[in-house]
Scaffold this active site. Structure first.
Site, mmCIF file in Angstrom:
data_model
loop_
_atom_site.group_PDB
_atom_site.id
_atom_site.type_symbol
_atom_site.label_atom_id
_atom_site.label_comp_id
_atom_site.label_asym_id
_atom_site.label_seq_id
_atom_site.Cartn_x
_atom_site.Cartn_y
_atom_site.Cartn_z
ATOM 1 N N ARG A 36 -12.431 -35.561 -33.101
ATOM 2 C CA ARG A 36 -13.419 -34.496 -32.907
ATOM 3 C C ARG A 36 -13.112 -33.255 -33.755
ATOM 4 O O ARG A 36 -14.035 -32.528 -34.131
ATOM 5 C CB ARG A 36 -13.493 -34.105 -31.427
ATOM 6 C CG ARG A 36 -14.231 -35.145 -30.613
ATOM 7 C CD ARG A 36 -14.261 -34.816 -29.160
ATOM 8 N NE ARG A 36 -15.305 -35.582 -28.484
ATOM 9 C CZ ARG A 36 -15.468 -35.628 -27.174
ATOM 10 N NH1 ARG A 36 -14.660 -34.958 -26.381
ATOM 11 N NH2 ARG A 36 -16.421 -36.343 -26.645
ATOM 12 N N LYS A 198 -19.922 -50.163 -14.831
ATOM 13 C CA LYS A 198 -20.995 -49.951 -13.861
ATOM 14 C C LYS A 198 -22.407 -49.909 -14.419
ATOM 15 O O LYS A 198 -22.625 -49.443 -15.533
ATOM 16 C CB LYS A 198 -20.737 -48.632 -13.126
ATOM 17 C CG LYS A 198 -19.551 -48.747 -12.207
ATOM 18 C CD LYS A 198 -19.356 -47.457 -11.458
ATOM 19 C CE LYS A 198 -18.215 -47.595 -10.466
ATOM 20 N NZ LYS A 198 -17.758 -46.311 -10.010
ATOM 21 N N GLY A 356 -17.160 -42.472 -25.985
ATOM 22 C CA GLY A 356 -16.415 -42.915 -24.814
ATOM 23 C C GLY A 356 -15.598 -44.162 -25.058
ATOM 24 O O GLY A 356 -14.905 -44.268 -26.068
ATOM 25 N N GLY A 379 -21.413 -38.984 -22.690
ATOM 26 C CA GLY A 379 -22.502 -38.593 -21.784
ATOM 27 C C GLY A 379 -23.723 -38.101 -22.532
ATOM 28 O O GLY A 379 -24.859 -38.469 -22.220
#
Ligand code: AMP
Length: 400
Positions: A36, A198, A356, A379
């Site tokens: 980053r 999930k 992620g 996100g």
């Protein structure tokens, strides 16, 4: 679209740049992944070349308003100083008179890194007073923090209205352009590879993808909720199943059928009774999963069928690992997908990796950099791809 930083006149100006320096640190406080920080360099170097002075602000971790020395941005400022040809100063806070003096005295070509914004609870509360104090530090505002663009905080939303001159940086623009273009006008066939533990958290995304994708390949833990949902009704042993998402999974299966989307689920898996580094994985068809067995990776047959679809694809979006890739016995499925993505990128397919865990997997297999675009925000990329507007990006479009 908001302005691009290239459209601003910044010579001799103090430019406040919101970056995303939420990077991993080891126990000694060393930066273990500077992806980053590197991703922020085009904007910083551009501004310095234009004769601006640059004030960098970011959060790190979740200090929740407390000053936690382990979450200081000082190590990031040091790492940045190694990467950039400029003097890098470090401020002991993000607001206050000492910081104001440092910012005022900053000369063109110099960089000032502010201390962790989230040492003040006011940052995540999007507190107007805090935004105002941050805004007094500079003449121009640039947002280049894609990783937090889905949050409305003081340093990326509240602050914006204080500036006449504001724009998106190179990274933020690149992320938005790649992700929005991918989903709005992909070269086809467009294949989505979804994984991770999930279904929840990816509901909006799955719904939207069922509208735009040609193929949806599902692996990881989330596949078992789909496999156990009607009309498939597989017994999946002790694999991860979200009972309260079974109906949703059924709806997605129906939606894909109705829209002609090719939804592909695993036919085999690497199963084990334990999730541990020295577990013995056995390869089994899904239907052979006994009650105490968990599916923890996709098997060879599934990898082969996923890969043959990927070979034919012109655009691929990958979000989520195919198994518990953090552990050696369950990493091969994720590795196979990562390798296939690299291979097809060389043949001209556009490959986009949502941040992620998928980005972490690419790094683990030393394959980072071989896909077309790896997003810096998990996100934020999920929300953007789901069609949700990012508040920080929207704020940049507004008037003072
Ligand atoms: P998520 O946060 O939902 O993207 O999930 C990422 C996590 O899913 C990773 O840490 C993986 O270890 C985990 N994962 C992937 N496949 C499985 C699986 N079959 N069973 C349980 N966890 C899984």
């Amino acid at each position: 679209m908001p302005k691009h930083v290239k459209e601003l006149a910044v010579q001799g100006k103090q430019v406040f740049v919101r970056t995303d320096y939420n990077v991993p640190l080891d126990a000694e406080g060393n930066v273990t992944d500077d992806f980053r920080i590197r991703a922020s360099l085009p904007t910083i170097e551009y501004l310095l070349d234009q004769g601006a002075s640059v004030i960098l602000a970011s959060h790190l971790g979740r200090p929740k308003g407390a000053v936690i020395p382990e979450m200081s941005l000082a190590p990031i400022a040091s790492r940045l100083a190694e990467l950039v040809q400029a003097e890098v100063l470090f401020a002991p806070d993000s607001v206050g008179s000492e910081v104001e003096t440092l910012a005022e005295n900053l000369k063109p070509g110099q960089i000032l890194v502010l201390e962790n914004l989230r040492f003040h609870a006011a940052e995540t509360q999007n507190d107007p007073e805090f935004s105002k104090k941050l805004a007094t530090l500079a003449d121009v505002f640039v947002n280049d923090a894609f990783g937090t663009a889905h949050r409305a905080h003081a340093s990326n939303v509240g602050i914006v209205s204080h500036f006449e001159e504001k724009a998106a940086g190179f990274l933020l623009m690149k992320e938005i352009e790649f992700l929005v273009k991918t989903i709005e006008s992909p070269a086809r066939p467009f294949t989505v590879v979804m994984g991770g533990s999930k279904v929840s958290g990816k509901i909006d995304l799955l719904k939207r993808l069922a509208d735009v994708a040609d193929n949806i390949l599902i692996g990881g833990g989330m596949a078992f909720t789909f496999l156990s949902a009607p009309p498939l009704n597989h017994n999946v042993g002790s694999s991860l199943v979200e009972e309260d998402r079974i109906q949703f999974a059924s709806d997605v299966i129906d939606l894909c059928l109705a829209k002609g989307v090719n939804l592909v689920l695993p036919s085999d898996c690497i199963a084990s009774r334990e999730i541990k580094e020295d577990a013995q994985g056995q390869e089994l068809p899904i239907r052979a999963l006994e009650d105490d067995l968990m599916g923890l990776d996709i098997g060879h047959r599934t990898r082969k069928s996923f890969n043959s679809i990927l070979d034919e694809s012109k655009t691929v979006l990958w979000n989520g690992p195919m198994g518990v890739f953090e552990m050696t016995p369950f990493q091969e499925g994720t590795k196979a997908i990562a390798e296939k993505l690299c291979e097809i990128t060389k043949k001209g397919t556009t490959t986009i990796v949502g941040g992620g865990d998928s980005a972490a997997a690419l790094k683990k297999f030393k394959l980072d950099g071989c896909v077309t675009h790896t997003s810096t925000g998990g996100g934020a990329s999920l929300e953007l791809l789901s069609g949700i507007k990012l508040p920080a990006f929207e704020a940049l479009k507004g008037a003072k």
